[in-house]
Design a protein around this motif. Structure first.
Motif, short mmCIF file in Angstrom:
data_model
loop_
_atom_site.label_atom_id
_atom_site.label_comp_id
_atom_site.label_asym_id
_atom_site.label_seq_id
_atom_site.Cartn_x
_atom_site.Cartn_y
_atom_site.Cartn_z
N ALA A 157 -2.34 1.29 -8.19
CA ALA A 157 -2.58 -0.37 -9.07
C ALA A 157 -1.22 -0.74 -7.87
CB ALA A 157 -1.16 -0.74 -10.54
N LEU A 158 -0.41 -0.08 -7.08
CA LEU A 158 0.76 -0.88 -6.52
C LEU A 158 0.42 -1.10 -5.23
CD1 LEU A 158 3.84 2.16 -7.36
CD2 LEU A 158 3.92 -0.43 -7.78
N LEU A 159 -0.38 -0.41 -5.00
CA LEU A 159 -0.99 -0.62 -3.66
C LEU A 159 -2.49 -2.54 -3.49
CD1 LEU A 159 -2.40 -0.18 -0.33
CD2 LEU A 159 -3.68 1.16 -1.55
N LEU A 160 -2.94 -2.03 -4.31
CA LEU A 160 -3.48 -3.57 -5.44
C LEU A 160 -2.68 -4.90 -5.61
CD1 LEU A 160 -6.69 -4.96 -5.62
CD2 LEU A 160 -5.93 -4.37 -7.81
N ARG A 161 -1.79 -4.42 -5.55
CA ARG A 161 -0.93 -6.05 -6.92
C ARG A 161 0.31 -6.01 -4.84
NH1 ARG A 161 4.46 -5.35 -10.58
NH2 ARG A 161 5.49 -4.50 -8.57
N GLY A 162 0.66 -5.08 -3.91
CA GLY A 162 1.36 -5.28 -2.34
C GLY A 162 -0.03 -5.78 -1.88
N ASN A 163 -1.04 -5.91 -2.00
CA ASN A 163 -2.79 -6.33 -1.13
C ASN A 163 -2.97 -8.01 -1.67
OD1 ASN A 163 -3.26 -4.00 0.37
ND2 ASN A 163 -4.40 -3.48 -1.13
N LEU A 164 -2.79 -8.17 -2.48
CA LEU A 164 -2.65 -9.35 -3.22
C LEU A 164 -1.47 -10.23 -3.29
CD1 LEU A 164 -3.55 -8.19 -6.88
CD2 LEU A 164 -5.21 -10.02 -5.26
N ARG A 165 -0.46 -9.39 -3.17
CA ARG A 165 0.98 -10.57 -2.85
C ARG A 165 1.15 -11.12 -1.27
NH1 ARG A 165 5.90 -6.93 -5.75
NH2 ARG A 165 5.44 -8.01 -7.79
N ALA A 166 1.01 -10.29 -0.39
CA ALA A 166 0.34 -9.97 1.16
C ALA A 166 -0.86 -11.70 1.06
CB ALA A 166 -0.49 -9.14 1.23
N GLU A 167 -1.81 -11.46 -0.14
CA GLU A 167 -3.25 -12.32 0.54
C GLU A 167 -1.88 -13.47 -0.10
OE1 GLU A 167 -6.49 -11.14 -1.48
OE2 GLU A 167 -6.97 -9.94 -0.08
N THR A 168 -1.72 -14.06 -1.27
CA THR A 168 -0.77 -15.03 -1.61
C THR A 168 0.29 -15.05 -0.97
OG1 THR A 168 -0.16 -14.27 -3.27
CG2 THR A 168 -1.89 -15.14 -4.08
N GLY A 169 0.49 -15.38 0.03
CA GLY A 169 2.02 -14.85 1.06
C GLY A 169 3.69 -14.77 0.67
N ASN A 170 3.03 -13.76 0.05
CA ASN A 170 4.53 -13.26 -0.56
C ASN A 170 4.64 -11.56 -0.13
OD1 ASN A 170 6.37 -11.98 -1.75
ND2 ASN A 170 5.52 -12.19 -4.24
N ALA A 171 4.97 -12.23 1.30
CA ALA A 171 4.95 -10.93 2.30
C ALA A 171 6.36 -9.09 2.02
CB ALA A 171 5.30 -10.95 3.66
N ASP A 172 7.01 -9.59 1.62
CA ASP A 172 8.59 -9.68 0.74
C ASP A 172 8.32 -9.21 -0.02
OD1 ASP A 172 10.12 -10.93 2.95
OD2 ASP A 172 11.33 -12.00 1.27
N GLY A 173 6.81 -9.12 -1.11
CA GLY A 173 7.05 -8.66 -1.76
C GLY A 173 5.56 -7.76 -1.74
N ALA A 174 4.79 -7.53 -1.08
CA ALA A 174 3.89 -6.76 0.05
C ALA A 174 4.56 -5.86 -0.16
CB ALA A 174 2.95 -7.57 0.38
N ARG A 175 5.32 -6.12 1.22
CA ARG A 175 5.97 -4.44 1.59
C ARG A 175 6.92 -4.00 0.50
NH1 ARG A 175 6.55 -4.35 7.23
NH2 ARG A 175 8.25 -3.74 6.83
#
Length: 262
Positions: free
Chosen positions: A209-227
């Motif tokens: 779940a954490l991996l998926l949310r990171g991927n989604l955040r990266a795709e929507t421009g939230n690099a800080d949240g993704a990392r």
């Protein structure tokens, strides 16, 4: 969508409780405790499937009947011979299920899982649908069929199954996670994020779940949240496949504040 291994415990518990008691006729000449033999064979099937296969075949010659055939099917599954295991489990389901739809549905679901592992998601879908016709309220069956439908890119059908599963049991973190995965595939990022947030709330620290949310955040421009999510994935389960993917993703988004994509 990523598959999961459904437990055989429910099917075997029901089976041993009496559904299989009349499935075979022991040979009068053989002093065999068939219930004990079945339990031993099933245990062996997971630990040493080749040995279990030989044991099941020997037991069949001593009057083991359909219970021995079931053990043989389970041994084939654990050996990785998924097509043959799926075929045998499907054949055995009505024989062992008898008048108990729960047992029949559970064995059909195991056959569906075998076909899914064999790479035939359409056959798995058919078997899960048959199982659901006998147990329409079964949340596990709905989730399993959703996984099979996701494998064939029938994402809206998968979402429909997961909607029903979540309505019946909103505490199932896996259902929220799988629905998030389906919505991501459908480019519904906002709904996917909402679903994966719920999955993490129900199962904190879940690496997938954490991996998926990171991927989604990266795709929507939230690099800080993704990392942050990818780092949490690694901390949560450092040796997991999710952690390996998270490390690769961190390399792709080298600087916080930049809207990278997986």
């Amino acid at each position: 969508m990523t598959g999961r291994k459904p437990s055989l415990a429910a099917a075997l518990a029901l089976f041993l409780a009496g559904a299989a008691a009349t499935a075979s006729t022991p040979s009068p000449a053989a002093a065999i405790d068939h219930d004990r033999q079945f339990q031993a064979c099933v245990t062996l099937a997971e630990r040493a499937p080749s040995d279990a296969l030989g044991s099941a075949r020997s037991w069949m010659r001593q009057g083991g009947g359909d219970r021995a055939r079931l053990c043989q099917a389970l041994a084939l599954f654990h050996k990785g011979e998924f097509k043959e295991a799926g075929t045998q489990l499907e054949e055995l389901a009505p024989l062992l299920g008898g008048n108990d739809p729960a047992v029949e549905a559970s064995l059909l679901a195991r056959a569906g899982w075998a076909w899914l592992r064999a790479g035939d998601a359409a056959q798995a879908d058919r078997l899960y649908s048959t199982a659901l016709s006998k147990q329409p309220e079964d949340v596990d069956l709905l989730i399993d069929r959703a996984i099979a439908r996701g494998e064939t890119e029938r994402y809206w059908d998968a979402v429909a199954d997961l909607d029903k599963a979540i309505k019946r049991d909103p505490q199932r973190a896996d259902a929220w996670l799988y629905r998030a995965t389906a919505h991501k595939a459908l480019a519904n990022a906002r709904q996917a994020l909402s679903d994966v947030d719920r999955a993490i709330a129900l199962r904190p620290g879940d690496p997938d779940a954490l991996l998926l949310r990171g991927n989604l955040r990266a795709e929507t421009g939230n690099a800080d949240g993704a990392r942050a999510d990818w780092q949490d994935t690694i901390r949560s389960a450092p040796d997991s496949n999710a952690a390996k993917t998270a490390r690769r993703n961190l390399d792709r988004v080298p600087a916080a504040g930049q809207g990278g994509k997986k």
